[in-house]
Design a protein around this motif. Structure first.
Motif, PDB file in Angstrom:
ATOM      1  N   SER A 332       0.834  -1.206   0.000  1.00 37.86           N
ATOM      2  CA  SER A 332       0.000   0.000   0.000  1.00 37.86           C
ATOM      3  C   SER A 332       0.862   1.247   0.000  1.00 37.86           C
ATOM      4  CB  SER A 332      -0.920   0.013   1.217  1.00 37.86           C
ATOM      5  OG  SER A 332      -0.158   0.047   2.401  1.00 37.86           O
ATOM      6  N   ARG A 333       0.266   2.305  -0.518  1.00 38.20           N
ATOM      7  CA  ARG A 333       0.969   3.594  -0.534  1.00 38.20           C
ATOM      8  C   ARG A 333      -0.044   4.724  -0.451  1.00 38.20           C
ATOM      9  NH1 ARG A 333       6.307   5.570  -3.464  1.00 38.20           N
ATOM     10  NH2 ARG A 333       7.006   6.465  -1.513  1.00 38.20           N
ATOM     11  N   GLY A 334       0.207   5.707   0.379  1.00 45.21           N
ATOM     12  CA  GLY A 334      -0.714   6.836   0.557  1.00 45.21           C
ATOM     13  C   GLY A 334      -1.508   6.689   1.846  1.00 45.21           C
ATOM     14  N   ASN A 335      -1.835   7.793   2.467  1.00 48.18           N
ATOM     15  CA  ASN A 335      -2.462   7.760   3.788  1.00 48.18           C
ATOM     16  C   ASN A 335      -3.709   6.897   3.857  1.00 48.18           C
ATOM     17  OD1 ASN A 335      -0.520   9.352   4.881  1.00 48.18           O
ATOM     18  ND2 ASN A 335      -1.647  11.282   4.584  1.00 48.18           N
ATOM     19  N   GLN A 336      -4.666   7.165   2.967  1.00 48.34           N
ATOM     20  CA  GLN A 336      -5.917   6.403   2.992  1.00 48.34           C
ATOM     21  C   GLN A 336      -5.674   4.930   2.705  1.00 48.34           C
ATOM     22  OE1 GLN A 336      -9.000   7.042   4.074  1.00 48.34           O
ATOM     23  NE2 GLN A 336      -7.875   8.853   4.787  1.00 48.34           N
ATOM     24  N   ILE A 339      -4.219   2.940   5.593  1.00 48.34           N
ATOM     25  CA  ILE A 339      -5.227   2.586   6.605  1.00 48.34           C
ATOM     26  C   ILE A 339      -6.080   1.429   6.109  1.00 48.34           C
ATOM     27  CG2 ILE A 339      -7.321   3.390   7.751  1.00 48.34           C
ATOM     28  CD1 ILE A 339      -4.913   4.598   9.000  1.00 48.34           C
ATOM     29  N   GLN A 340      -6.557   1.557   4.876  1.00 51.21           N
ATOM     30  CA  GLN A 340      -7.422   0.508   4.332  1.00 51.21           C
ATOM     31  C   GLN A 340      -6.686  -0.828   4.235  1.00 51.21           C
ATOM     32  OE1 GLN A 340      -9.279   1.776   0.685  1.00 51.21           O
ATOM     33  NE2 GLN A 340     -10.160   3.621   1.634  1.00 51.21           N
ATOM     34  N   ALA A 341      -5.381  -0.755   4.050  1.00 51.92           N
ATOM     35  CA  ALA A 341      -4.592  -2.000   3.936  1.00 51.92           C
ATOM     36  C   ALA A 341      -4.791  -2.881   5.160  1.00 51.92           C
ATOM     37  CB  ALA A 341      -3.115  -1.662   3.765  1.00 51.92           C
ATOM     38  N   LEU A 342      -4.890  -2.228   6.312  1.00 50.53           N
ATOM     39  CA  LEU A 342      -5.059  -3.009   7.540  1.00 50.53           C
ATOM     40  C   LEU A 342      -6.399  -3.730   7.553  1.00 50.53           C
ATOM     41  CD1 LEU A 342      -3.594  -0.508  10.163  1.00 50.53           C
ATOM     42  CD2 LEU A 342      -2.479  -2.511   9.157  1.00 50.53           C
ATOM     43  N   SER A 343      -7.433  -3.059   7.083  1.00 47.92           N
ATOM     44  CA  SER A 343      -8.732  -3.733   7.118  1.00 47.92           C
ATOM     45  C   SER A 343      -8.835  -4.792   6.018  1.00 47.92           C
ATOM     46  CB  SER A 343      -9.888  -2.727   7.078  1.00 47.92           C
ATOM     47  OG  SER A 343      -9.946  -2.121   5.822  1.00 47.92           O
ATOM     48  N   ASP A 358       2.760  -4.934   4.508  1.00 49.87           N
ATOM     49  CA  ASP A 358       4.000  -4.171   4.396  1.00 49.87           C
ATOM     50  C   ASP A 358       3.828  -2.829   5.096  1.00 49.87           C
ATOM     51  OD1 ASP A 358       6.017  -2.290   3.281  1.00 49.87           O
ATOM     52  OD2 ASP A 358       6.592  -4.066   2.140  1.00 49.87           O
ATOM     53  N   LEU A 359       4.684  -2.549   6.052  1.00 53.78           N
ATOM     54  CA  LEU A 359       4.550  -1.316   6.832  1.00 53.78           C
ATOM     55  C   LEU A 359       5.623  -0.301   6.466  1.00 53.78           C
ATOM     56  CD1 LEU A 359       3.929  -2.927  10.344  1.00 53.78           C
ATOM     57  CD2 LEU A 359       2.218  -1.934   8.834  1.00 53.78           C
ATOM     58  N   SER A 360       6.393  -0.565   5.443  1.00 53.40           N
ATOM     59  CA  SER A 360       7.568   0.266   5.189  1.00 53.40           C
ATOM     60  C   SER A 360       7.229   1.618   4.587  1.00 53.40           C
ATOM     61  CB  SER A 360       8.519  -0.470   4.249  1.00 53.40           C
ATOM     62  OG  SER A 360       7.956  -0.521   2.941  1.00 53.40           O
ATOM     63  N   GLY A 361       6.122   1.702   3.845  1.00 51.86           N
ATOM     64  CA  GLY A 361       5.811   2.960   3.173  1.00 51.86           C
ATOM     65  C   GLY A 361       6.732   3.249   2.004  1.00 51.86           C
ATOM     66  N   ALA A 380      -1.990  -8.040  -2.333  1.00 48.59           N
ATOM     67  CA  ALA A 380      -3.177  -7.194  -2.342  1.00 48.59           C
ATOM     68  C   ALA A 380      -2.659  -5.774  -2.406  1.00 48.59           C
ATOM     69  CB  ALA A 380      -4.003  -7.420  -1.089  1.00 48.59           C
ATOM     70  N   ILE A 381      -3.121  -5.015  -3.388  1.00 43.92           N
ATOM     71  CA  ILE A 381      -2.512  -3.724  -3.678  1.00 43.92           C
ATOM     72  C   ILE A 381      -3.506  -2.591  -3.443  1.00 43.92           C
ATOM     73  CG2 ILE A 381      -1.276  -2.378  -5.417  1.00 43.92           C
ATOM     74  CD1 ILE A 381      -1.183  -5.314  -6.901  1.00 43.92           C
ATOM     75  N   LEU A 382      -3.076  -1.608  -2.672  1.00 50.50           N
ATOM     76  CA  LEU A 382      -3.904  -0.424  -2.458  1.00 50.50           C
ATOM     77  C   LEU A 382      -3.082   0.824  -2.668  1.00 50.50           C
ATOM     78  CD1 LEU A 382      -4.940  -2.513   0.214  1.00 50.50           C
ATOM     79  CD2 LEU A 382      -6.753  -0.831  -0.168  1.00 50.50           C
ATOM     80  N   GLY A 383      -3.503   1.645  -3.644  1.00 49.83           N
ATOM     81  CA  GLY A 383      -2.899   2.949  -3.854  1.00 49.83           C
ATOM     82  C   GLY A 383      -3.995   4.007  -3.720  1.00 49.83           C
ATOM     83  N   ASP A 384      -3.682   5.215  -4.148  1.00 55.81           N
ATOM     84  CA  ASP A 384      -4.675   6.287  -4.027  1.00 55.81           C
ATOM     85  C   ASP A 384      -5.955   5.959  -4.789  1.00 55.81           C
ATOM     86  OD1 ASP A 384      -2.967   7.748  -2.449  1.00 55.81           O
ATOM     87  OD2 ASP A 384      -2.037   8.768  -4.157  1.00 55.81           O
ATOM     88  N   ALA A 385      -5.808   5.417  -5.995  1.00 55.49           N
ATOM     89  CA  ALA A 385      -6.983   5.119  -6.816  1.00 55.49           C
ATOM     90  C   ALA A 385      -7.892   4.113  -6.128  1.00 55.49           C
ATOM     91  CB  ALA A 385      -6.547   4.578  -8.176  1.00 55.49           C
TER      92      ALA A 385
END
Length: 424
Positions: A332-336, A339-343, A358-361, A380-385
């Motif tokens: 994941s990358r980006g603030n939102q 957060i969503q990555a955890l859920s 991955d918690l590295s940012g 599982a991939i989460l970006g801004d989009a």
RNA sequence: GCGGGCGUAGCCAAGUGGUUAAGGCAGUGGAUUGUGGUUCCACCAUUCGCGGGUUCGAGUCCCGUCGUUCGCCCCA
């Protein structure tokens, strides 16, 4: 240097090795459970007296290897150097004999002996032990040995040797002791210093010497088997018949003498050639006098203990541990998105998968690389989009195939993921 | 408790009196500012377990100490 290190002779069991321990413990639980042994857990420290009386004041274990100290109430306390004494104490104290019949118990846990560490020997070490209380029948000896053999073979350990002897009952041993001393005394000045010392303290152990000249002298020494009473000899014979009937190979070793005072009749060891000097992986025998010696009713007993560190040394030689791996690695990358990555991880875990986040940012590329290293089947991939649309991309690392899934449907969808995609 | 070997980064290590402590793996950053397993580049030990000594000079020699390892004793 002021960093604190683990004490000499103690070791951390790290995640890289824990798999061996868990496998060993699970196998022991299974095999012993199948043989109707029930687990018992007794304290790691006891009154010093228990060991002094149980194991024998004259033994090395009691004489110079115990961790003994006074507690704040001025009681003399000892960290258990072995498991049998505690099991017997518990057997008596909890009146387990009162339930009638035979008690089959097993235990595992740390033991403590102040010794010089070497391969397969530490100051805190671990044993698995089994005890059968309440049967004088030679079949109990056979059963105890058979369970040990079953456990070792369930672990996949091969080329172990079972050595067997009988040290008879108290009278037999006393009679033999006299004969042996009578034989050895003329050679007194030719014995090595240790053996000379044992001539009065514990002459039977002289037979076990590694000093060449002493060994030569012992070749023609009287054998303990010849000193057994007719009853003891008969009993030993029946143990051997029982082992033969089960197809358990053994070699008779009339120099095999156990180091703890409580043993009577059957004594045995299981040894490996792959452990250097600490070859004994399992040792045990019958101890008919111990329960009454410690204040319980006259109770026959037979048991053994295995050194877990030694077993694990052998396990490490035969099968490398498989690398732990994870089903999903969440990138994941980006603030939102972060957060969503955890859920998303929680949802995938709910669906029954193992998931690492991955918690590295750091950049996606780096995160994927770590996912690979973690042995993940998919990312599982989460970006801004994705964060904006409440979706998540699932990328199967082997095929490179990638699909977008709505986060609200993820639980249902994840439950029906194609099993083939998880095969590596 | 006794005797021998060893101790260089997170890991594996080269280095046996001359001074800029090789190399590999792992790690971090970049080539590739949202996509891995390949490749390439850069960075990553003022210091050789710790303390003392010998020497103009010590990771290298000596002593001590701690740890480790192998053996004795003993045991699982």
């Amino acid at each position: 240097m002021s960093t604190i290190q683990a004490l000499r002779g103690t070791k951390d069991i790290l995640p890289t090795d824990i798999g061996y321990w868990q496998h060993l413990e699970a196998t022991a639980q299974q095999i012993l459970g199948q043989a109707a042994f029930r687990e018992i857990r007794t304290p790691m420290f006891e009154q010093t007296d228990l060991f002094a009386r149980g194991i024998g004041e004259a033994t090395d274990v009691v004489g110079k290897e115990m961790y003994t100290f006074s507690d704040r109430g001025d009681r003399s306390i000892t960290l258990r150097p072995e498991g049998t004494a505690g099991a017997v104490r518990s057997f008596i104290e909890n009146k387990l004999y009162g339930t009638g019949g035979i008690q089959r118990l097993w235990y595992s846990g740390p033991m403590f002996r102040y010794e010089r560490p070497q391969a397969g020997r530490q100051r805190q070490f671990h044993q698995i032990g089994a005890e059968v209380f309440g049967s004088a029948d030679p079949r109990a000896d056979v059963e105890a040995i058979a369970v040990a053999v079953n456990l070792l073979s369930a672990l996949g350990l091969k080329s172990l040797k079972l050595a067997l002897n009988s040290v008879g009952d108290r009278e037999d041993r006393q009679r033999y002791r006299e004969k042996l001393v009578a034989y050895l005394t003329p050679y007194k000045d030719e014995l090595d210093p240790d053996s000379k010392d044992r001539l009065t303290r514990n002459p039977l152990r002289i037979l076990d010497t590694k000093v060449e000249r002493t060994q030569e002298i012992c070749v023609d020494a009287p054998s303990i088997v010849d000193a057994l009473s007719p009853d003891s000899a008969e009993r030993f014979e029946r143990v051997q018949q029982g082992l033969a009937a089960l197809g358990i190979d053994y070699t008779l070793d009339n120099r095999l003498v156990r180091g703890l005072d409580y043993y009577t009749h059957t004594a045995f060891e299981i040894q490996s050639d792959d452990l250097g000097a600490q070859a004994t992986v399992c040792g045990g025998g019958r101890y008919d006098g111990l329960v009454s010696e410690l204040g319980g009713p006259e109770t026959s007993a037979v048991g053994w203990a295995m050194g877990m560190e030694r077993l694990i040394l052998l396990l490490q030689e035969i099968q490398p541990l498989s690398e732990p791996s994870v089903d999903f690695y969440v990138v994941s990358r980006g603030n939102q998105a972060e957060i969503q990555a955890l859920s998303v991880a929680q949802i995938l875990r709910q669906a029954g998968y193992s998931v690492e986040v991955d918690l590295s940012g750091s950049a996606f590329g780096k995160q994927f690389k770590r996912g690979d290293r973690a042995g993940a089947k998919a990312c599982a991939i989460l970006g801004d989009a994705e964060a904006d649309n409440n979706t998540v991309q699932i990328k199967w690392l082997k095929s490179g195939e990638q699909t977008e899934i709505s986060q609200s449907n993820l639980l249902e969808t994840a439950k029906s993921f194609d099993g083939n995609k998880f095969k590596s």
